[in-house]
Design an enzyme around this catalytic site. Sequence first.
Site, PDB file in Angstrom:
ATOM      1  N   HIS A  90     106.476  89.052 -77.903  1.00 46.87           N
ATOM      2  CA  HIS A  90     106.104  89.624 -76.610  1.00 46.87           C
ATOM      3  C   HIS A  90     107.008  89.035 -75.520  1.00 46.87           C
ATOM      4  O   HIS A  90     107.112  87.817 -75.383  1.00 46.87           O
ATOM      5  CB  HIS A  90     104.647  89.299 -76.280  1.00 46.87           C
ATOM      6  CG  HIS A  90     103.665  90.054 -77.118  1.00 46.87           C
ATOM      7  ND1 HIS A  90     102.325  90.124 -76.810  1.00 46.87           N
ATOM      8  CD2 HIS A  90     103.829  90.789 -78.250  1.00 46.87           C
ATOM      9  CE1 HIS A  90     101.697  90.855 -77.713  1.00 46.87           C
ATOM     10  NE2 HIS A  90     102.596  91.264 -78.596  1.00 46.87           N
ATOM     11  N   TYR A 216      95.671  90.778 -68.979  1.00 52.18           N
ATOM     12  CA  TYR A 216      94.622  89.962 -68.383  1.00 52.18           C
ATOM     13  C   TYR A 216      94.064  90.735 -67.186  1.00 52.18           C
ATOM     14  O   TYR A 216      94.793  91.004 -66.227  1.00 52.18           O
ATOM     15  CB  TYR A 216      95.185  88.630 -67.912  1.00 52.18           C
ATOM     16  CG  TYR A 216      95.589  87.693 -69.024  1.00 52.18           C
ATOM     17  CD1 TYR A 216      94.801  86.590 -69.343  1.00 52.18           C
ATOM     18  CD2 TYR A 216      96.766  87.886 -69.748  1.00 52.18           C
ATOM     19  CE1 TYR A 216      95.160  85.711 -70.353  1.00 52.18           C
ATOM     20  CE2 TYR A 216      97.135  87.015 -70.759  1.00 52.18           C
ATOM     21  CZ  TYR A 216      96.333  85.938 -71.051  1.00 52.18           C
ATOM     22  OH  TYR A 216      96.695  85.071 -72.058  1.00 52.18           O
ATOM     23  N   PRO A 308      90.741  79.264 -73.144  1.00 50.13           N
ATOM     24  CA  PRO A 308      91.786  80.039 -73.824  1.00 50.13           C
ATOM     25  C   PRO A 308      92.626  80.920 -72.917  1.00 50.13           C
ATOM     26  O   PRO A 308      93.603  81.520 -73.379  1.00 50.13           O
ATOM     27  CB  PRO A 308      90.984  80.887 -74.821  1.00 50.13           C
ATOM     28  CG  PRO A 308      89.613  80.973 -74.245  1.00 50.13           C
ATOM     29  CD  PRO A 308      89.380  79.686 -73.529  1.00 50.13           C
ATOM     30  N   LYS A 312      96.927  77.902 -74.653  1.00 50.65           N
ATOM     31  CA  LYS A 312      97.551  76.604 -74.842  1.00 50.65           C
ATOM     32  C   LYS A 312      96.983  75.774 -75.997  1.00 50.65           C
ATOM     33  O   LYS A 312      97.595  74.781 -76.401  1.00 50.65           O
ATOM     34  CB  LYS A 312      97.413  75.779 -73.547  1.00 50.65           C
ATOM     35  CG  LYS A 312      98.233  76.313 -72.410  1.00 50.65           C
ATOM     36  CD  LYS A 312      99.714  76.090 -72.644  1.00 50.65           C
ATOM     37  CE  LYS A 312     100.581  76.996 -71.800  1.00 50.65           C
ATOM     38  NZ  LYS A 312     101.369  77.932 -72.571  1.00 50.65           N
ATOM     39  N   TYR A 400     103.605  79.695 -69.404  1.00 54.86           N
ATOM     40  CA  TYR A 400     103.032  80.476 -70.502  1.00 54.86           C
ATOM     41  C   TYR A 400     103.903  80.388 -71.751  1.00 54.86           C
ATOM     42  O   TYR A 400     103.389  80.226 -72.871  1.00 54.86           O
ATOM     43  CB  TYR A 400     102.872  81.929 -70.075  1.00 54.86           C
ATOM     44  CG  TYR A 400     101.867  82.713 -70.895  1.00 54.86           C
ATOM     45  CD1 TYR A 400     100.575  82.911 -70.441  1.00 54.86           C
ATOM     46  CD2 TYR A 400     102.217  83.255 -72.132  1.00 54.86           C
ATOM     47  CE1 TYR A 400      99.648  83.629 -71.187  1.00 54.86           C
ATOM     48  CE2 TYR A 400     101.298  83.977 -72.882  1.00 54.86           C
ATOM     49  CZ  TYR A 400     100.031  84.164 -72.412  1.00 54.86           C
ATOM     50  OH  TYR A 400      99.115  84.870 -73.159  1.00 54.86           O
TER      51      TYR A 400
END
Length: 405
Positions: A90, A216, A308, A312, A400
């Site tokens: 991704h 998200y 979550p 991580k 990220y």
Amino acid sequence: MTGSSLAPMLDAGNQEERVRTQVGIIGAGPAGLLLSHLLHLGGVDSVVIEERSEDYVRQRVRAGVLENTTTDLLREVGLGERMDREGLVHGGISLRFDGADHRVDFEELVGRNVTVYGQQEVVKDLIAARNRDGGQLLFDVSDTAVHDIDTDRPRITFRDSAGQPRELLCDVIAGCDGFHGVSRKSVPHEAYDHAYPFAWLGILAKAAPTREELAYTYHERGFALYSMRSPEITRLYLQVAPDENLDEWPDDRVWAELHTRMAVDGESPVLEGPLLDKGITAMRSFVAAPMRHGRLFLAGDAAHIVPPTGAKGMNLAVADVRLLSQALTELLRRNDSRLVESYSDTALQRVWRAEAFSWSMTSMLHIRPGADAFQRQVQLAQLRYTAGSRAALTSIAENYVGLPW
């Protein structure tokens, strides 16, 4: 340091089988198995013990987003072949709010990416590697306890899968047995704990993903996350109350809520399918400091928990054992204790950065129970600023995909 011997010794007094190794590892999750693999590559012997069955460890569904630093390490140590073949690369994620989709382009912002490859798949690869290399993996053990961790000859006692008492004589013990394991309870530590006033209801569905990246979503009814595990399986989450009763969430209600929260311009990305798994996950942040006492070292969830939202958890475990394997190799092969002395302080720097990022993402995207109109407008202002600021997007991207070692 003396080398290890895996030849069993029988204590005539209590018929307890005693085994000698250099590193006794408690826990056969990603942290314990990867540590054993890395130590093997460094010429250090280990034995891994696990209270769950091998089938359970192979099948338990956990996180699936691997940082760029994690995938690089797995390839470096010979564990990347199946990940590269089956994992989903991704190049970004989406932040959804105000009825629109806002992409965070990792590759354009920081030149790196992440890979979606389930934790259980990493575990399968690690078990295969340890079996191939003659690793000592003992599943279905019970009554695990640690002893003499303040000495240079710590011990682990347990009962094997047949219920027979066993004793593992070690130079070092690595506690990789999670938050509820025996290891953390054996290390005097300061506990930094934060419980969030919400949880995640997660489902695993046999339905092909309709988008290529995670989304998200901030919605007035609560957070939602769209993710996937393979070209045939989607992983979806809803924000719910921490004391939510799963029985009150039949499949139809779950799908309806997912469609409502994730819709953009009236269209939902969610494709429905048979549910393979459904559960509720509590949200918490936790850090135990220090991550070491005597010859007992903590790694992974035994030392820290992150919500979550920032993806991580497993990546921190990998970072821990990378450090720990180097430190233990120096100690046991060269009698150099400098890296073990600095292990906790060094590991905690990365842990706290990950905690901060995970807390920030969680706070920005979830509706807090009782939040008033002012608080919600502040959240939306933060999201709008983030989506419109290259600096803010770059900060999300570099955290990220994984900060450099």
